[in-house]
Design a protein around this motif. Structure first.
Motif, PDB file in Angstrom:
ATOM      1  N   ALA A 183     -60.997  -7.820  13.668  1.00  0.00           N
ATOM      2  CA  ALA A 183     -60.464  -7.500  12.345  1.00  0.00           C
ATOM      3  C   ALA A 183     -61.521  -7.761  11.284  1.00  0.00           C
ATOM      4  O   ALA A 183     -62.346  -8.668  11.434  1.00  0.00           O
ATOM      5  CB  ALA A 183     -59.218  -8.333  12.064  1.00  0.00           C
ATOM      6  N   GLU A 203     -54.778   0.860  11.487  1.00  0.00           N
ATOM      7  CA  GLU A 203     -54.938   1.740  10.319  1.00  0.00           C
ATOM      8  C   GLU A 203     -53.654   2.449   9.916  1.00  0.00           C
ATOM      9  O   GLU A 203     -53.511   2.909   8.790  1.00  0.00           O
ATOM     10  CB  GLU A 203     -56.072   2.755  10.536  1.00  0.00           C
ATOM     11  N   ARG A 210     -56.474  -7.417   9.480  1.00  0.00           N
ATOM     12  CA  ARG A 210     -56.590  -5.963   9.256  1.00  0.00           C
ATOM     13  C   ARG A 210     -57.984  -5.523   9.662  1.00  0.00           C
ATOM     14  O   ARG A 210     -58.930  -6.230   9.530  1.00  0.00           O
ATOM     15  CB  ARG A 210     -56.359  -5.625   7.787  1.00  0.00           C
ATOM     16  N   ASP A 259     -50.730   0.816   9.965  1.00  0.00           N
ATOM     17  CA  ASP A 259     -49.846  -0.318   9.685  1.00  0.00           C
ATOM     18  C   ASP A 259     -48.890  -0.637  10.830  1.00  0.00           C
ATOM     19  O   ASP A 259     -47.794  -1.147  10.623  1.00  0.00           O
ATOM     20  CB  ASP A 259     -49.065  -0.122   8.379  1.00  0.00           C
TER      21      ASP A 259
END
Length: 133
Positions: free
Chosen positions: A107, A58, A133, A60
């Motif tokens: 993810a 979260e 992500r 990056d």
């Protein structure tokens, strides 16, 4: 099997055999007729392919794993990754499996980032990297 380059040079495999078979890789020995008509031996490491994951949290930050790699005799910081060793498994599912196994993560979004042929002079290994992500 023959291949013609963009410049019209022709390369033809005139003989091929498996020189070695291991647990993951094999070595194929090809005799290749070169554009000048001569024949040259090429040893090819045959690999099932691999996947890697650039997993962003979260904030990056990229997830890395630290693990021993015997060919270089030391541990390395690497992306979570693994070979395509489950027959019929789609590469994105292999990537998700490796992320779970190596980093204990899942993810919600997966995108293809890049396909890499890291050493095409000696192996057919294709390495597909996903952004997770």
């Amino acid at each position: 099997m023959a291949f013609s380059s963009e410049t019209g040079h022709r390369y033809e495999v005139v003989d091929s055999d498996i020189a070695f078979t291991g647990r993951i890789i094999s070595v194929r020995r090809d005799a290749v007729r070169m554009p000048d008509g001569g024949v040259s031996q090429r040893d090819v490491v045959v690999h099932p392919g691999a996947v890697g994951v650039v997993a962003l949290d979260e904030a990056d930050r990229v997830v890395m794993v630290y693990q021993y790699r015997h060919p270089v005799r030391r541990p390395l910081w690497e992306l979570p990754a693994g070979i395509l060793d489950v027959p019929g498994e789609p590469p994105v599912e292999a990537a998700a499996r490796e992320l779970a196994e190596e980093a204990n993560l899942t993810a919600g979004r997966w995108d293809l980032l890049v396909d890499v042929l890291a050493s095409p002079g000696m192996t057919n290994e294709a390495y597909r990297v996903f952004l997770a992500r």
